[in-house]
Scaffold this motif. Structure first.
Motif, mmCIF file in Angstrom:
data_model
loop_
_atom_site.group_PDB
_atom_site.id
_atom_site.type_symbol
_atom_site.label_atom_id
_atom_site.label_comp_id
_atom_site.label_asym_id
_atom_site.label_seq_id
_atom_site.Cartn_x
_atom_site.Cartn_y
_atom_site.Cartn_z
ATOM 1 N N ALA A 1 0.833 -1.194 0.000
ATOM 2 C CA ALA A 1 0.000 0.000 0.000
ATOM 3 C C ALA A 1 0.871 1.248 0.000
ATOM 4 C CB ALA A 1 -0.907 -0.008 1.224
ATOM 5 N N PRO B 1 -11.406 14.080 10.694
ATOM 6 C CA PRO B 1 -10.812 14.713 9.512
ATOM 7 C C PRO B 1 -9.320 14.922 9.690
ATOM 8 C CG PRO B 1 -11.913 16.345 10.849
ATOM 9 C CD PRO B 1 -12.179 15.020 11.513
ATOM 10 N N VAL B 2 -8.680 15.081 8.591
ATOM 11 C CA VAL B 2 -7.269 15.469 8.603
ATOM 12 C C VAL B 2 -7.209 16.989 8.704
ATOM 13 C CG1 VAL B 2 -5.186 15.543 7.185
ATOM 14 C CG2 VAL B 2 -6.528 13.450 7.339
ATOM 15 N N GLU C 1 -16.615 15.086 12.087
ATOM 16 C CA GLU C 1 -17.211 15.360 10.780
ATOM 17 C C GLU C 1 -18.064 14.166 10.373
ATOM 18 O OE1 GLU C 1 -14.396 17.204 8.150
ATOM 19 O OE2 GLU C 1 -15.464 16.424 6.408
ATOM 20 N N ILE D 1 -11.245 9.009 1.247
ATOM 21 C CA ILE D 1 -9.926 8.542 0.851
ATOM 22 C C ILE D 1 -9.114 9.778 0.502
ATOM 23 C CG2 ILE D 1 -10.564 6.241 0.110
ATOM 24 C CD1 ILE D 1 -10.657 7.268 -2.726
ATOM 25 N N ASN E 1 -5.328 11.550 -0.999
ATOM 26 C CA ASN E 1 -4.177 11.318 -1.861
ATOM 27 C C ASN E 1 -2.953 11.067 -0.973
ATOM 28 O OD1 ASN E 1 -3.730 13.904 -0.942
ATOM 29 N ND2 ASN E 1 -2.793 14.585 -2.855
ATOM 30 N N TYR E 2 -1.816 10.901 -1.591
ATOM 31 C CA TYR E 2 -0.652 10.418 -0.849
ATOM 32 C C TYR E 2 -0.234 11.342 0.291
ATOM 33 C CZ TYR E 2 1.842 13.851 -3.672
ATOM 34 O OH TYR E 2 2.251 15.021 -4.245
ATOM 35 N N SER F 1 -3.455 16.081 0.974
ATOM 36 C CA SER F 1 -3.856 17.424 0.572
ATOM 37 C C SER F 1 -5.139 17.396 -0.251
ATOM 38 C CB SER F 1 -2.738 18.071 -0.249
ATOM 39 O OG SER F 1 -2.485 17.318 -1.429
ATOM 40 N N GLN F 2 -5.520 16.235 -0.726
ATOM 41 C CA GLN F 2 -6.780 16.076 -1.454
ATOM 42 C C GLN F 2 -7.551 14.939 -0.817
ATOM 43 O OE1 GLN F 2 -5.209 15.038 -5.305
ATOM 44 N NE2 GLN F 2 -5.551 17.111 -6.087
ATOM 45 N N ARG F 3 -8.856 15.082 -0.871
ATOM 46 C CA ARG F 3 -9.662 13.972 -0.391
ATOM 47 C C ARG F 3 -10.905 13.830 -1.250
ATOM 48 N NH1 ARG F 3 -12.641 15.738 5.300
ATOM 49 N NH2 ARG F 3 -14.274 16.992 4.344
ATOM 50 N N ALA F 4 -11.461 12.671 -1.209
ATOM 51 C CA ALA F 4 -12.690 12.390 -1.954
ATOM 52 C C ALA F 4 -13.460 11.342 -1.163
ATOM 53 C CB ALA F 4 -12.367 11.879 -3.349
ATOM 54 N N TYR F 5 -14.711 11.212 -1.497
ATOM 55 C CA TYR F 5 -15.519 10.211 -0.805
ATOM 56 C C TYR F 5 -15.152 8.805 -1.273
ATOM 57 C CZ TYR F 5 -18.647 13.821 0.965
ATOM 58 O OH TYR F 5 -19.159 14.893 1.614
ATOM 59 N N MET G 1 -16.730 5.535 -2.024
ATOM 60 C CA MET G 1 -18.103 5.148 -2.323
ATOM 61 C C MET G 1 -18.392 3.721 -1.873
ATOM 62 S SD MET G 1 -19.241 7.842 -3.425
ATOM 63 C CE MET G 1 -18.853 9.370 -4.231
ATOM 64 N N GLY G 2 -19.646 3.502 -1.556
ATOM 65 C CA GLY G 2 -20.078 2.171 -1.147
ATOM 66 C C GLY G 2 -20.325 1.279 -2.342
ATOM 67 N N PRO H 1 -22.008 -0.659 -5.343
ATOM 68 C CA PRO H 1 -23.043 -0.296 -6.324
ATOM 69 C C PRO H 1 -24.200 -1.291 -6.255
ATOM 70 C CG PRO H 1 -21.276 -1.472 -7.390
ATOM 71 C CD PRO H 1 -20.881 -1.338 -5.946
#
Lengths: 343, 923
Positions: B489, B828-829, B855, B897, B899-900, B903-907, B909-910, B912
């Protein structure tokens, strides 16, 4: 089913289920730190340890001078936790601080060893944390303002900040703070991994430098075509997607790099080797596996630790980095300057 | 009106009472035997000349003419046609009885009527004309329709008949089909009784197609009653409207004792409340693939676990705070990989006791909830054609089922050569390894053992009645995977290398239940088994635990008085164990995470003998009809901690309104208040008291449970349950950084959970079951006395579940479940210029975390649907289902989730939309 087809399948499934686009670790497009290589990952009490910081900037035109900071003031924090170095108040060893140096030498105290809890069955050892900061701007070690939801385990008064010429605080693209840990034993040693070269599709190519010889960051090579013996890859219209032809890139690592884990054997009688893995970076295109396992502590040496590269659509220079680490603080790296030419 | 000849001879043949002015038919089979039955009749109160077909006395004596005949089923009347009273005879006041011989053809029609003794005055012609309009079900000889000649009598009387009037009101009729509830197959041979307003009864027997019909009924309200042995009796009020035919489709349901899996939310008399789910509900809840234990997650008070986590989160407690048992025996896991299915198949479950809190003193060592699944008694009942019940036992049953995930088999029946012994054998294996292996390999893993699970059960049981049972059980479960992850990872290279995960347990168990005297009963369980956990991740993490658990439970209950029962029990857990651990020290929970790859690992090998005895006692006291009190006391000891835990508990129920009070508009609806209070203790975990990893001498985690609620019957079919609860956690084990490598543990943390559970439930009937469950709760925790109170990771403020399933007929059933749940909490970070530190030795970034669980993710909502279809054959049944999770493909946010470098994050997803198809054959 072919490997690529499964890659595509996984990508599709991932896209359906849970894979938003985030900046990948393997693409160096801003200021990044490759690593800190120590002359002695396992040091002895009283020994001097040299640390080489290797940072790179993926931008063709970096914003300006890069400022660096090294600081060593923390020895044997509670729980061997770096965070305790930043919150425990008083330094645990006389501070040694260096500005604008990429290679520094710190002195390990003679009394660095700490008796361990007898029930742990570990020999006496010490833990030293050396902190660093790299800033593509002006580095200011001072108070860092906290945000509303930031509940600091990192003390505010010990953190540096990075600002541009206007005094605007710079973020993760231009500012990296980190640490390197030095383990101190009376007898044990650990050597850094040994990287000897770089291969493309199993064929050795010319490299830029290895380890200490990489004194400066790798600038964009001034090439307008492939050179004999160098890294040369064709462009791909799909611009780094999994649908592009996969080119196998791999660091060449000496098998002697995988050393026995003496601590596990001496303390517990367990025969293990240290783990080794390699991280690949490029400034263009895409990497299929950012990290590859080189040596498993139980299963041993892995025959194939090359990664896949998917070429960009535009011709031009290409920079490739590979950093090999072991599980006991050792590190080594190799850089390659190549070219992506029109297919 | 189908009768088997032999039964008719045995019970005797005679005239049965006639309807007031009704008709009766005496049926002669070949002139040999008269089978007298209640016939069809015109109801009383119908004005007009009365014309009846009356039963005639059969002259034949079955005993004098023994029939070593094949099975014969006499024709049964489907349609009665009254004759026209001859006007001349009516005017003259003449009456007559006309005996006919008629032929009932293979299609049930009547031909060749012949008058046995002519009566004249138009009676003979009228009777023959009417007889030709009669309709019967055909006679069956060895199951084949045959034409038969029978006797039939029409009676023309005017005894109670007023003068004919020209405005005779139109008559109505009522009829329909009787089906077997589970299979939707016709139910022949059932006696359907219709009772009019004067109490007069008319009866008819359903034909081979399950059809029945009463014709020529006066308008009004009738009571319809069907009683068949082995089935729940049916009774309803039906309206007959003049000139109209009322059509009904009725479904007989097997008696619940054979068809019920019971989930006791809280079981009286010893716990606070009780909820019951029938087997049909458990098997048909959409989104569960028919898995009984997963259905618990649709009950109030149970939070939705994140993603594929097979966790039970009960009333805001941590998953490890809820104990899982099989017949009183603690088992280490209740779900296979990721909660895909539970370790015991639904078909082998008799019931599931689910206690979300305030459980009785029978249970201890947990302070969240309890799930206790009981294995069923092997089914040896015999069924007739199309699943119809019989009185016989000693039959074998089998089942084969396959779906996308696993396949299973089950065989049960009597132990050959014995009278009271029965057995069941079952097994299940997953085949997710087949598709997963190439996918894992493509993802860079070398697969030694692809993920696979299996479980198995064997039961041999002697059953001499509800109070005398001896059962031997052997059951187990195994989950395994081993892969070499050659792509570690990026966020922690420690998550790479060889990964092995194996959990297995098996148990040999003996259950004994016996009524020692009329007042005293014994309930005992003893077991021995083996339990293995084998986990390895790279070189720095390895955990091997092997235990030989020996368990003993025994409880004696004694009625001191008819209103007072005293229970005394013991609950011993003991056995040798071997533990090997290689792992980095467990960090202080509040400290930031560090990379596993470079941590110094500690190894520890420990062997020993655990001993955790407990004794308990409680009283079940019912001082009045309305009040029930259960005070209890439990004493737990533990060799590993050395600290005894004393747990007093009390539960109470008070029937504010009894159904017999009929206080709600004269309806038999009850209102019950309920409540409980008690102390619940849970010993620390192994690593928390181990001298290397933890701190010896720390005490148990404690909590106090309070609950107060009301149960209200809204109708005979719908009830409402409200229950408020409060849990006070104290002495909770937490860690702080130690001076050495390992942290210091102490009983310094605390917390509280407050909530309200609401359940509006429509109890299952022939067509529908469903409920709406809503839980409002808040779960907070504090890591140290001076720390801030923070949301607990499993806190879910709102949890709404609405589900239902409807039988469409002809074997089709449709169900849906909708869930609306508060998003889970995230830590949160830190935002700002610096969100992570770079650990160069591992090459990873370590996030600087913000305030713990500060959060919340967006609301989760999901719709699952399920369609079932059953084909009932004569001797076996085939069923198929399609269970579709997340029908409208909602992209549920299950986490973040990054990024390395964070500095970026996104949901994240569960899952489908996921369809699942299952096929099952059983006999």
């Amino acid at each position: 089913m072919t490997r690529r087809a499964l890659h595509i399948l996984l990508a599709v499934l991932g896209g359906v289920a849970c894979a938003p686009e985030l900046e990948p670790i393997s693409e160096i497009t801003t200021l990044r730190v490759l690593g800190v290589r120590k002359s002695a990952p396992f040091a002895h009490p009283g020994e001097s340890v040299t640390l080489q910081l290797r940072w790179e900037d993926g931008r063709a035109e970096p914003p300006g001078e890069v400022a660096t900071f090294f600081g060593f003031w923390c020895l044997n924090p509670p729980g061997d936790s770096y965070a305790q170095c930043l919150t425990s108040g008083q330094p645990s060893t006389p501070p040694q601080v260096f500005f604008d140096e990429e290679t520094v030498t710190v002195q390990i105290p003679e009394d660095a060893l700490r008796d361990q809890q007898p029930e742990l069955n570990l020999p006496p050892y010490g833990t030293a944390f050396v902190f660093f900061a790299v800033c593509a701007g002006k580095l200011d070690v001072g108070v860092l303002d906290s945000t509303d939801n930031f509940e600091g385990v990192v003390g505010q008064d010990l953190l540096p900040r990075c600002v541009d010429e206007d005094g605007t605080e710079l973020g993760a693209k231009d500012f990296i703070v980190g640490y390197s840990r030095i383990l101190i034993y009376e007898e044990l040693r650990n050597n850094n991994p040994i990287v000897t070269g770089f291969e493309v599709e199993g064929r050795a190519v010319d490299i830029d430098c290895i380890d200490e010889k990489c004194q400066e960051p790798l600038a964009v090579p001034e090439l307008d075509d492939c050179v004999e013996g160098g890294l040369c890859i064709d462009t791909c219209d799909d611009d780094g997607e999994f649908t592009c032809p996969e080119v196998r890139l791999g660091a060449v690592v000496d098998e002697q790099s995988a050393e026995p884990d003496e601590l596990a054997f001496r303390s517990f009688g367990t025969e293990l080797e240290e783990s080794l893995w390699v991280s690949y970076f490029v400034d263009r295109g895409a990497i299929s596996s950012p990290l590859k396992l080189i040596n498993d502590s139980r299963l041993g040496w892995q025959a194939d630790f090359a990664t896949g590269f998917f070429a960009p659509k535009d011709a031009g220079p290409l920079r490739v980095w590979a950093v090999v680490r072991d599980s006991r603080g050792g590190a080594a790296w190799v850089r390659v300057a190549g070219y992506v030419r029109e297919r | 009106m189908a009768f088997h000849l032999r039964r008719a001879r045995r019970t005797g043949v005679g005239m049965l009472g006639l309807a007031p002015v009704g008709a009766a038919a005496c049926v002669f089979l070949f002139g040999q035997v008269c089978l007298a039955q209640e016939g069809l009749g015109e109801p009383s109160g119908v004005p007009g000349p009365s014309v009846a077909a009356e039963k005639s006395v059969g002259s034949a004596d079955a005993d004098s003419n023994p029939v070593e005949a094949p099975d014969i089923i006499a024709p049964q009347m489907i349609h009665y046609e009254p004759p026209v009273y001859p006007s001349e005879a009516l005017a003259q006041g003449l009456t007559a009885e006309v005996d006919l011989q008629i032929t009932v053809q293979e299609d049930g029609s009547v031909t060749d009527p012949e008058v046995v003794t002519p009566r004249g005055h138009g009676f003979d012609e009228a009777a023959m004309a009417a007889a030709l309009q009669l309709k019967f079900s055909p006679a069956l000889v060895e199951g084949m329709p045959r034409a038969v000649r029978i006797g039939f009598r029409y009676s023309f009387t005017q005894d109670e008949v007023p003068a004919p009037t020209p405005d005779v009101p139109a008559l109505g009729e009522i009829g329909g089909e009787l089906l077997l509830s589970e299979s939707e197959q016709p139910f022949p041979g059932a006696n359907v009784v219709l009772v009019d307003a004067l109490g007069n009864e008319y009866s008819i027997t359903t034909d081979q197609q399950g059809r029945w019909r009463f014709s020529n009924l006066g308008p009004g309200v009738y009571r319809l009653r069907i009683a068949v042995e082995g089935f729940e009796p049916m009774e309803s009020q039906e309206q007959v409207v003049a000139g109209e035919a009322t059509e009904l489709v009725l479904r007989l349901r097997p008696e619940t004792a054979q068809d019920e899996v019971v989930i006791y939310g809280e079981l009286p008399p010893r716990e606070v409340t009780r909820r019951t789910l029938e087997r049909r509900e458990i098997q048909r809840i959409p989104g569960t693939n028919g898995d009984a234990l997963r259905s618990i997650q649709s009950l109030p008070g149970v939070a939705r676990p994140p993603g594929l986590a097979g966790l039970l989160i009960v009333r805001g407690s941590a998953p490890q705070d809820t104990g899982t048992f099989i017949d009183g025996e603690e088992v280490p896991l209740i779900y296979h990989f990721g909660g895909l299915s539970s370790v015991v198949p639904t078909e082998l479950l008799d019931k599931i006791d689910f206690y979300p809190g305030n459980f009785s003193v029978r249970y201890g060592r947990f302070r969240g909830g309890i799930v206790d699944a009981a294995l069923r008694k092997p089914d040896t009942d015999c069924y007739g054609d199309y699943g119809a019940p019989t009185n016989r036992t000693g039959c074998f049953h089998g089942l084969v089922q396959a779906d996308f995930i696993d396949g299973r088999v089950l065989l049960q029946g009597p132990v050959p050569g014995t009278k009271h012994w029965s057995f069941a054998l079952a097994g299940r294996r997953s085949y997710i390894d087949l598709p997963l292996k190439p996918i894992l390999e493509a993802a860079g893993a070398s697969v030694t053992s692809a993920p696979v699970y299996w479980d198995y059960q064997a039961i041999v049981e002697r059953n001499l009645g509800p109070d005398d049972k001896l059962s031997f059980r052997f059951f187990g479960s195994d989950d395994n995977l081993e892969v070499l992850i050659s792509d570690p990872a990026a966020q922690d290279p420690g998550f790479g290398g060889n990964v092995r995960f194996g959990t297995a347990f098996l148990r040999g168990q003996i259950l004994y239940q016996k009524a020692l005297t009329q007042r005293t009963n014994l309930d005992a369980m003893v077991s021995v088994g083996r339990q293995v956990l084998d986990f390895e991740l790279g070189g720095n993490l390895k955990l091997q635990i092997e235990t030989i658990p020996i368990n003993l439970r025994a409880e004696i209950g004694h009625f001191i008085h008819r209103t007072l029962k005293w229970n005394l029990g013991l609950d011993f857990q003991t056995g040798p164990f071997d533990v090997y651990v290689r792992a980095p020290p467990i960090r202080d929970e509040a400290a930031p995470p560090e990379s596993l790859a470079n941590d110094i690992a500690i190894e520890r090998a420990t062997s020993g003998f655990s001993f955790r005895p407990a004794w308990y006692t409680d009283l079940e006291w019912q001082p009045t009809q309305r009040l029930r009190l259960v005070p209890g006391l439990r004493l737990d000891a533990a060799k590993d901690t050395g600290n005894p835990d004393l747990s007093p508990r009390l539960s109470a129920r008070y029937a504010l309104i009894l159904p017999e009070d009929q206080a709600w508009g004269g309806q038999p609806l009850g209102t019950t208040l309920k409540g409980g209070i008690g102390k619940f203790s849970q010993p620390p975990q192994f690593q928390e008291t181990d001298e290397a990893f933890g701190t010896p001498g720390i005490q148990s985690n404690d909590s106090l449970h309070y609950s107060l609620g009301v149960e209200q019957d809204l109708t005979s079919q719908i009830n409402l349950s409200l229950e408020g609860y409060y849990k006070d956690f104290y002495n909770t084990v937490s860690s702080t950084p130690g001076q050495g490598l390992t942290p210091e543990y102490g009983n310094d943390a605390s917390g509280r959970v407050i909530g309200l559970e609401t359940l509006l439930k429509y109890n299952p009937d022939d067509r529908f079951f469903g409920w709406i469950a809503y839980t409002l709760s808040q779960s907070l925790a504090r890591q140290c006395p001076d720390c801030r109170l923070e949301h607990f990771a499993y806190d879910q403020t709102h949890n709404l579940i609405a589900l239902g399933s409807y039988r469409l007929g002809r074997g089709w059933e449709f169900g849906a479940r909708f869930r609306l749940v508060s998003g889970s909490w995230q830590t949160p970070v830190a935002t700002g210029a610096l969100s992570a530190l770079y650990a160069t030795d591992s090459g990873t970034y370590l996030p600087l975390q913000g305030r713990t669980n500060s959060e919340r993710l967006p609301l989760f909502h999901q719709l699952d649907v399920r369609v079932d279809k059953r084909w009932q054959f004569r001797r076996w049944r085939l069923s198929c289902y399609v269970d579709v999770q997340n029908v409208y493909n909602n992209a549920a946010k299950e986490g973040y989730i990054y990024n390395y470098n964070y500095s970026q994050r996104a949901y994240q997803m569960g899952l489908p939309i996921i369809p699942s198809l299952g096929l099952r054959g059983e006999f």
